[in-house]
Design an enzyme around this catalytic site. Structure first.
Site, PDB file in Angstrom:
ATOM      1  N   ASP A 229      47.293  29.447 -72.533  1.00 44.86           N
ATOM      2  CA  ASP A 229      48.168  28.206 -71.953  1.00 44.86           C
ATOM      3  C   ASP A 229      49.452  28.338 -72.563  1.00 44.86           C
ATOM      4  O   ASP A 229      50.378  28.252 -71.969  1.00 44.86           O
ATOM      5  CB  ASP A 229      47.431  26.965 -72.399  1.00 44.86           C
ATOM      6  CG  ASP A 229      45.809  26.905 -71.735  1.00 44.86           C
ATOM      7  OD1 ASP A 229      45.666  27.712 -70.891  1.00 44.86           O
ATOM      8  OD2 ASP A 229      45.049  26.385 -72.498  1.00 44.86           O
TER       9      ASP A 229
ATOM     10  N   ASP B 205      43.961  22.709 -79.242  1.00 42.66           N
ATOM     11  CA  ASP B 205      44.177  23.930 -78.397  1.00 42.66           C
ATOM     12  C   ASP B 205      46.029  23.741 -78.371  1.00 42.66           C
ATOM     13  O   ASP B 205      46.616  24.823 -78.084  1.00 42.66           O
ATOM     14  CB  ASP B 205      43.910  23.199 -76.888  1.00 42.66           C
ATOM     15  CG  ASP B 205      42.681  23.651 -76.651  1.00 42.66           C
ATOM     16  OD1 ASP B 205      41.803  23.897 -77.598  1.00 42.66           O
ATOM     17  OD2 ASP B 205      42.262  23.478 -75.420  1.00 42.66           O
TER      18      ASP B 205
ATOM     19  N   ARG C 256      30.929  17.678 -68.879  1.00 42.82           N
ATOM     20  CA  ARG C 256      31.746  17.383 -67.927  1.00 42.82           C
ATOM     21  C   ARG C 256      31.351  17.433 -66.627  1.00 42.82           C
ATOM     22  O   ARG C 256      32.152  17.192 -65.636  1.00 42.82           O
ATOM     23  CB  ARG C 256      32.981  18.598 -67.988  1.00 42.82           C
ATOM     24  CG  ARG C 256      32.623  20.062 -67.650  1.00 42.82           C
ATOM     25  CD  ARG C 256      33.573  20.940 -67.915  1.00 42.82           C
ATOM     26  NE  ARG C 256      34.862  20.725 -67.621  1.00 42.82           N
ATOM     27  CZ  ARG C 256      35.811  21.903 -67.675  1.00 42.82           C
ATOM     28  NH1 ARG C 256      35.332  22.953 -68.312  1.00 42.82           N
ATOM     29  NH2 ARG C 256      37.099  21.622 -67.391  1.00 42.82           N
TER      30      ARG C 256
ATOM     31  N   GLU D 207      48.072  42.615 -78.484  1.00 41.58           N
ATOM     32  CA  GLU D 207      49.228  43.904 -78.227  1.00 41.58           C
ATOM     33  C   GLU D 207      50.175  43.494 -77.262  1.00 41.58           C
ATOM     34  O   GLU D 207      51.156  44.204 -76.686  1.00 41.58           O
ATOM     35  CB  GLU D 207      48.315  45.031 -77.169  1.00 41.58           C
ATOM     36  CG  GLU D 207      47.111  45.467 -77.803  1.00 41.58           C
ATOM     37  CD  GLU D 207      47.604  46.308 -79.062  1.00 41.58           C
ATOM     38  OE1 GLU D 207      48.407  47.260 -78.867  1.00 41.58           O
ATOM     39  OE2 GLU D 207      47.009  46.072 -80.108  1.00 41.58           O
TER      40      GLU D 207
ATOM     41  N   ALA E 135      43.213  22.986 -70.167  1.00 44.51           N
ATOM     42  CA  ALA E 135      43.870  24.279 -69.978  1.00 44.51           C
ATOM     43  C   ALA E 135      45.243  23.896 -69.400  1.00 44.51           C
ATOM     44  O   ALA E 135      46.413  24.160 -70.072  1.00 44.51           O
ATOM     45  CB  ALA E 135      43.260  25.470 -69.262  1.00 44.51           C
ATOM     46  N   GLU E 136      45.222  23.103 -68.348  1.00 38.88           N
ATOM     47  CA  GLU E 136      46.338  22.658 -67.623  1.00 38.88           C
ATOM     48  C   GLU E 136      47.315  21.715 -68.406  1.00 38.88           C
ATOM     49  O   GLU E 136      48.380  21.586 -68.284  1.00 38.88           O
ATOM     50  CB  GLU E 136      46.243  22.396 -66.120  1.00 38.88           C
ATOM     51  CG  GLU E 136      45.249  23.436 -65.369  1.00 38.88           C
ATOM     52  CD  GLU E 136      43.667  23.075 -65.599  1.00 38.88           C
ATOM     53  OE1 GLU E 136      43.576  22.292 -66.593  1.00 38.88           O
ATOM     54  OE2 GLU E 136      43.080  24.006 -64.961  1.00 38.88           O
TER      55      GLU E 136
HETATM   56  O1  KDG Z   1      42.377  27.115 -72.241  1.00 36.98           O
HETATM   57  C1  KDG Z   1      41.844  25.990 -73.201  1.00 36.98           C
HETATM   58  C2  KDG Z   1      40.700  25.316 -72.408  1.00 36.98           C
HETATM   59  O2  KDG Z   1      39.572  26.276 -72.499  1.00 36.98           O
HETATM   60  C3  KDG Z   1      40.118  24.386 -73.095  1.00 36.98           C
HETATM   61  O3  KDG Z   1      41.483  23.323 -73.308  1.00 36.98           O
HETATM   62  C4  KDG Z   1      39.305  23.363 -72.119  1.00 36.98           C
HETATM   63  O4  KDG Z   1      39.864  23.081 -69.886  1.00 36.98           O
HETATM   64  C5  KDG Z   1      39.340  23.687 -70.626  1.00 36.98           C
HETATM   65  C6  KDG Z   1      38.077  24.709 -70.456  1.00 36.98           C
HETATM   66  O5  KDG Z   1      37.703  24.336 -69.234  1.00 36.98           O
HETATM   67  O6  KDG Z   1      37.614  25.539 -70.946  1.00 36.98           O
END
Ligand code: KDG
Length: 319
Positions: free
Chosen positions: A263, A299, A107, A233, A36-37
């Site tokens: 993100d 992503d 992970r 929305e 995500a980051e």
């Molecule tokens: O927001 C996207 C993420 O969900 C993905 O890239 C993987 O970081 C991740 C996660 O923990 O879900």
């Protein structure tokens, strides 16, 4: 030094190329950079802002793949450590014709989960304008959470504007209670909190955007703005002075993959604020990049360059 920084766990993502096939049965996958980051860092950098990503990767092919992609995206790697003792994380994602895809992570005990916070003392904050934090990194291990809290202290000391996306990942937490308590505590340190409407229900028991916003504005000593993401929305914005409004979302012709939209939303908001835009204009850009993100399989590969963003916004105006 960079205008933007973030901390997270980077993941090598294998996205299935076979629509509506289970992960067990799918045979063909494409490899992407995810997390995500790091997605946010990619988007910020693609829009021309210098960014730095903090993490730890393993000395393995996935770690090398991630570092290569970061360099390719012009993301700073000064605060990335490497370890030979733990693997870099990876994940599988299926491709669905409707709704959200399912994801399977590899992970637990990863290199990022063994992040050592000492590297944070090396950060040069002199040019940092904004930092983005999410609820994923503090969920992956006690070491990561302790580093995350230390980074919050450093950001506060250096008076850096901070966005926080709860990014709930229940599978990473021991219990829902622990997740809710920790995420709400961490959110209270951020100037801007970005919950999704579905997350509001879990985090404070309501799907009412105003109630969700009020909860974080009253909960947080540092929180001045709450932006509740409403999916197609758009977004509901409320500020500490009581003002509030909704910024409508953009229509999307074809949804390929919903992951990465949140993100992308952060990318739009952060880059516009770095550029000194007003909050409402920043939220329009956030909605736009969220909409652009869902139209491609990885992503972050749908995040725009400045030219693509301008063309998208222009095209929407014409319609
Ligand atoms: O927001 C996207 C993420 O969900 C993905 O890239 C993987 O970081 C991740 C996660 O923990 O879900």
């Amino acid at each position: 030094m960079s205008e933007f920084l973030t901390i997270g766990e980077p993941i090598a993502l294998f996205g299935s190329e076979e629509v509506d096939k289970s992960l067990k049965d799918a045979l063909h996958f494409q490899k992407f950079l995810a997390g995500a980051e790091v997605n946010v860092a990619v988007g910020v950098s693609r829009l021309g802002h210098s960014s730095e990503y903090i993490t730890q990767v393993g000395k393995d092919p996935f770690g090398e793949f991630i570092i290569d992609r970061l360099h390719e995206n012009k993301i700073g790697t000064d605060y990335i450590s490497e370890t030979a003792d733990f693997w870099t994380a990876f994940q599988l994602k299926d491709r669905v014709s409707d709704g959200d895809p399912s994801i399977f992570y590899f992970r637990k005990g990863s290199a990022a989960a063994h992040f050592e916070k000492e590297i944070l003392d090396k950060i040069d904050f002199s040019e940092v304008k904004m930092a983005h934090l999410s609820g994923i990194f503090p969920a992956i291990s006690p070491a990561a959470q302790s580093a995350f809290r230390y980074l919050i202290e450093l950001l506060e000391k250096n008076q850096i504007r901070t966005t926080f996306d709860p990014n709930l990942r229940p599978q990473l937490w021991a219990s829902t209670e622990e997740m809710v308590e920790t995420i709400n505590d961490l959110a209270s340190h951020a100037e801007i909190v970005l919950p999704g409407i579905n997350e509001g229900e879990i985090l404070m028991g309501s799907r009412d955007p105003e109630a969700i916003a009020d909860f974080y504005l009253n909960n947080g000593s540092a929180t001045k703005t709450v932006i509740v993401k409403l999916g197609t929305e758009g977004a509901f914005v409320k500020q500490k002075d009581g003002s509030s409004y909704t910024v409508p979302g953009f229509k999307v012709a074809e949804v390929v993959d919903t992951v990465g939209a949140g993100d992308g939303f952060a990318v739009g908001l952060i880059t516009a604020l770095i550029e000194g835009k007003e909050l409402e204009e920043a939220v329009v850009r956030a909605n736009a990049i969220g909409a652009m993100a869902v139209q491609s399989p990885g992503d972050n590969d749908g995040y725009p360059t400045p030219e693509q963003l301008a063309a998208f916004l222009q095209n929407q105006k014409v319609k």
